[in-house]
Write a protein that holds these residues in place. Structure first.
Motif, PDB file in Angstrom:
ATOM      1  N   PHE A 132       4.067  -2.548   6.944  1.00 29.88           N
ATOM      2  CA  PHE A 132       2.642  -2.802   6.676  1.00 29.88           C
ATOM      3  C   PHE A 132       2.458  -4.308   6.497  1.00 29.88           C
ATOM      4  N   ASP A 133       1.674  -4.912   7.381  1.00 31.95           N
ATOM      5  CA  ASP A 133       1.483  -6.362   7.300  1.00 31.95           C
ATOM      6  C   ASP A 133       0.139  -6.676   6.628  1.00 31.95           C
ATOM      7  N   GLU A 134       0.182  -6.909   5.347  1.00 32.00           N
ATOM      8  CA  GLU A 134      -1.028  -7.182   4.560  1.00 32.00           C
ATOM      9  C   GLU A 134      -2.153  -6.217   4.921  1.00 32.00           C
ATOM     10  N   PRO A 135      -1.938  -4.934   4.690  1.00 31.59           N
ATOM     11  CA  PRO A 135      -2.889  -3.933   5.198  1.00 31.59           C
ATOM     12  C   PRO A 135      -4.254  -3.954   4.526  1.00 31.59           C
ATOM     13  N   THR A 136      -4.359  -4.651   3.384  1.00 29.94           N
ATOM     14  CA  THR A 136      -5.659  -4.619   2.710  1.00 29.94           C
ATOM     15  C   THR A 136      -6.326  -5.987   2.652  1.00 29.94           C
ATOM     16  N   SER A 137      -5.676  -7.015   3.194  1.00 29.03           N
ATOM     17  CA  SER A 137      -6.253  -8.347   2.960  1.00 29.03           C
ATOM     18  C   SER A 137      -7.469  -8.651   3.818  1.00 29.03           C
ATOM     19  N   GLU A 144       5.589  10.628  -0.871  1.00 33.48           N
ATOM     20  CA  GLU A 144       6.162  11.658   0.004  1.00 33.48           C
ATOM     21  C   GLU A 144       7.518  11.248   0.561  1.00 33.48           C
ATOM     22  N   GLY A 145       7.902  10.011   0.269  1.00 32.42           N
ATOM     23  CA  GLY A 145       9.253   9.593   0.678  1.00 32.42           C
ATOM     24  C   GLY A 145       9.299   8.765   1.944  1.00 32.42           C
ATOM     25  N   LEU A 146       8.133   8.288   2.435  1.00 28.73           N
ATOM     26  CA  LEU A 146       8.145   7.449   3.634  1.00 28.73           C
ATOM     27  C   LEU A 146       8.853   6.129   3.324  1.00 28.73           C
ATOM     28  N   THR A 147       9.693   5.709   4.226  1.00 22.82           N
ATOM     29  CA  THR A 147      10.359   4.413   4.062  1.00 22.82           C
ATOM     30  C   THR A 147       9.368   3.334   4.485  1.00 22.82           C
ATOM     31  N   MET A 148       9.135   2.369   3.606  1.00 25.68           N
ATOM     32  CA  MET A 148       8.083   1.391   3.880  1.00 25.68           C
ATOM     33  C   MET A 148       8.536  -0.022   3.524  1.00 25.68           C
ATOM     34  N   VAL A 149       8.102  -0.975   4.363  1.00 21.06           N
ATOM     35  CA  VAL A 149       8.193  -2.387   3.980  1.00 21.06           C
ATOM     36  C   VAL A 149       6.767  -2.909   4.011  1.00 21.06           C
ATOM     37  N   VAL A 150       6.295  -3.382   2.874  1.00 24.72           N
ATOM     38  CA  VAL A 150       4.888  -3.754   2.755  1.00 24.72           C
ATOM     39  C   VAL A 150       4.772  -5.226   2.375  1.00 24.72           C
ATOM     40  N   VAL A 151       4.076  -5.981   3.229  1.00 20.21           N
ATOM     41  CA  VAL A 151       3.718  -7.341   2.833  1.00 20.21           C
ATOM     42  C   VAL A 151       2.372  -7.226   2.152  1.00 20.21           C
ATOM     43  N   ARG A 190      16.709   0.980   2.689  1.00 17.39           N
ATOM     44  CA  ARG A 190      17.326   2.309   2.729  1.00 17.39           C
ATOM     45  C   ARG A 190      16.272   3.390   2.940  1.00 17.39           C
ATOM     46  N   ARG A 191      16.708   4.504   3.493  1.00 14.13           N
ATOM     47  CA  ARG A 191      15.781   5.603   3.764  1.00 14.13           C
ATOM     48  C   ARG A 191      15.097   6.038   2.471  1.00 14.13           C
ATOM     49  N   GLY A 192      13.768   6.123   2.519  1.00 15.31           N
ATOM     50  CA  GLY A 192      12.995   6.562   1.363  1.00 15.31           C
ATOM     51  C   GLY A 192      12.586   5.421   0.440  1.00 15.31           C
ATOM     52  N   GLU A 193      13.051   4.223   0.744  1.00 15.20           N
ATOM     53  CA  GLU A 193      12.778   3.089  -0.156  1.00 15.20           C
ATOM     54  C   GLU A 193      11.439   2.424   0.189  1.00 15.20           C
ATOM     55  N   VAL A 194      10.754   1.947  -0.854  1.00 16.15           N
ATOM     56  CA  VAL A 194       9.522   1.180  -0.638  1.00 16.15           C
ATOM     57  C   VAL A 194       9.795  -0.257  -1.077  1.00 16.15           C
ATOM     58  N   CYS A 195       9.822  -1.167  -0.107  1.00 14.23           N
ATOM     59  CA  CYS A 195      10.061  -2.586  -0.406  1.00 14.23           C
ATOM     60  C   CYS A 195       8.747  -3.324  -0.278  1.00 14.23           C
TER      61      CYS A 195
END
Ligand SMILES: Nc1ncnc2c1ncn2[C@@H]1O[C@H](COP(=O)(O)OP(=O)(O)OP(=O)(O)O)[C@@H](O)[C@H]1O
Length: 510
Positions: free
Chosen positions: A428-433, A453-460, A283-288
């Motif tokens: 974001f695909d493992e942005p720090t690995s 800030e409300g960015l919608t993100m999917v982070v592996v 959903r908009r604004g969600e961080v998964c």
């Protein structure tokens, strides 16, 4: 006893002989024009040979096979003598030895140059191409902005070699009476029998032309080499500006409608079912935050979500509309590449290995897409790019090239680049690995700020601290399925699934 008979006065006099200079001019013109034309045709053949359609690949390969296999001398004679006989309409053009020689040199040279370009094209990694596609570039801009600038740099030494070889090959055109250096030399010594002197001077002319070209090539290579020593940028970079750390989000965050959705997505790779019916709605604004053991399919899912990978089954929806397909009578059909590329701009992507374009500065990396799509222009563009770099604490490094930045800095620039299209959601695909531990924090700080800030993100991610603090929802993947999901407190502190418990225990989060 006389050891060497060499008429120095005569030889020096030849350097002032108009006939030699005219022949040298003819040689240079034929070599340069044929090299340029062969360069364009060779690039076309290389693109054909590396294209996705079998017919194009076959055509390119056939062309290279044929014209590399036929001796140049035979080709010259054939084009000058046989083709005008067979095709009378070509007589006017091919009866001029210059034209016939030009055609033969272009056909033969382009076959070799196609292979040089192909080497350059294959040096551009698939990840760099994905980075371009993730910015919304279709096939043509992808070649123009991402692939060709890199391939061309790799190909320069080979292309230069082709010029030198082409210059010498022009002497073969003397066989059809084109007055180039070798033929002019023969004509001169057949009148005075001063063979050694005449051929020596002709040789010096060839060497001088090759040296001149080598100088131009070296200059060009130097100019295009972004890794050469450069003076520090005008505004000396100050210490890295810290990115403000944002406190954890309030739990009562409000989300908007679903932006990106995967329904029953399945994907096989290398004969193995890597995604086995994944359902996910962001959903908009969600961080998964997607967590799970290595090989569970997290990165594959992300790549399916922005359609860098096609799915074998199931559907992906962007803003409620099928993404990558059109439904025709209920049946999904692939979306045309141009439309897919345009829609992909709404989904940003950050890669594990940054994938900045190495020949562009940080600022130009950020501005490449918005400039191309015309969303910003002129001085506004620079201000826009600097603003984005400021957001990730990298404005002081705007004019540096990727190789002049640390991994953490490169990743922050890559985040700014992903934001430049103003996407609705960023993956974001493992942005720090790929980062050293001390550089992880600076990237996580930027992501924390964006989440706040409300960015919608999917982070592996394998960063459980980040997931605990910033995720609205944590999803645990195993063997191609999302086996558990919920708020971080629930997933980390009271996991329901045995596999989640085992995984968290293994990484020390039980
Ligand atoms: N192009 C490919 N061809 C064949 N198999 C592939 C390909 N790409 C990925 N795989 C396989 O698919 C499985 C899932 O890979 P994926 O990268 O999605 O896992 P992941 O959960 O992101 O793992 P990691 O955390 O190690 O990155 C792995 O077994 C991997 O070897």
């Amino acid at each position: 006893m006389e050891i060497l008979r060499f008429d120095v006065r005569y030889a020096l006099g030849l350097f002032a002989d108009e006939r030699v200079w005219i022949a040298a001019g003819n040689t240079l013109w034929l070599a340069t024009l044929s090299w340029l034309l062969a360069g364009v045709l060779g690039l076309g053949m290389a693109l054909l040979k590396t294209s996705r359609t079998r017919l194009s690949r076959g055509a390119g390969a056939g062309y290279v096979w044929f014209f590399r296999g036929v001796p140049l001398l035979l080709l010259i004679i054939f084009i000058y003598n046989a083709v005008p006989q067979a095709i009378p309409a070509s007589q006017g053009f091919l009866s001029d030895p210059f034209n016939a020689g030009l055609v033969a040199l272009v056909l033969s040279g382009s076959a070799y140059m196609a292979e040089v370009y192909r080497g350059g094209l294959s040096a551009v990694s698939p990840e760099q191409r994905d980075a371009g596609r993730a910015l919304g570039f279709g096939a043509v801009p992808l070649q123009r902005f991402v692939v060709l600038p890199q391939a061309f740099r790799v190909a320069i030494p080979g292309l230069g070699n082709e010029y030198v070889s082409n210059l010498k090959n022009t002497s073969l055109v003397s066989v059809i009476s084109f007055v180039e250096l070798t033929l002019e030399g023969q004509r001169i010594y057949s009148g005075n029998f001063l063979i050694l002197e005449t051929l020596s001077v002709i040789g010096v002319f060839y060497l001088a032309m090759v040296s001149l070209f080598s100088g131009v090539q070296a200059f060009l290579e130097h100019r295009l080499d972004v890794r050469r020593d450069r003076r520090p940028p005008a505004s000396a970079p100050s210490a890295v500006r810290p990115v403000p750390v944002t406190p954890p989000l309030a739990s009562a965050k409000q989300f908007g409608p679903v932006v990106l959705e995967a329904r029953d997505v399945r994907k096989k790779l290398g004969g193995r079912l890597v995604l086995d019916g994944v359902d996910l709605a962001v959903r908009r604004g969600e961080v998964c935050v997607l967590i799970g053991p290595s090989g569970s399919g997290k990165s594959t899912l992300l790549r399916c979500l922005n359609r860098l990978l096609t799915t074998d089954d199931g559907i992906v929806l962007l803003d409620g509309e099928p993404f990558g397909y059109r439904l025709n009578g209920g049946e999904p059909h692939s979306e045309p590449e141009r439309r897919l590329a345009a829609r992909r701009r709404r989904v940003g992507m950050v890669f594990q290995r940054f994938e900045l374009f190495p020949y562009l500065t940080a600022l130009d990396n950020v501005l490449l897409a918005p400039r191309h799509f015309g969303t910003v222009g002129g001085a506004d563009a620079v201000a826009y790019g600097l603003e984005l770099l400021r957001k990730v604490g990298m404005a002081d490094h705007a004019h540096k090239f990727p190789h002049q930045l640390s991994g953490g800095q490169q990743q922050r620039v890559a985040i700014a680049r992903a934001l430049a299209n103003e996407p609705e959601i960023v993956l974001f695909d493992e942005p720090t690995s790929a980062l050293d531990p001390e550089l992880v924090t600076e990237v996580l700080q930027v992501m924390t700020t964006l989440a706040a800030e409300g960015l919608t993100m999917v982070v592996v991610s394998h960063e459980m601290g980040f997931a605990r603090r910033m995720a609205d929802r944590v999803l645990f993947m195993d063997q191609g399925r999302i086996v558990e999901e919920g708020p971080p407190t629930q997933v980390f502190e009271a996991p329901e699934n045995a596999r989640t418990r085992r995984f968290l225990a293994t990484i020390g989060h039980d």
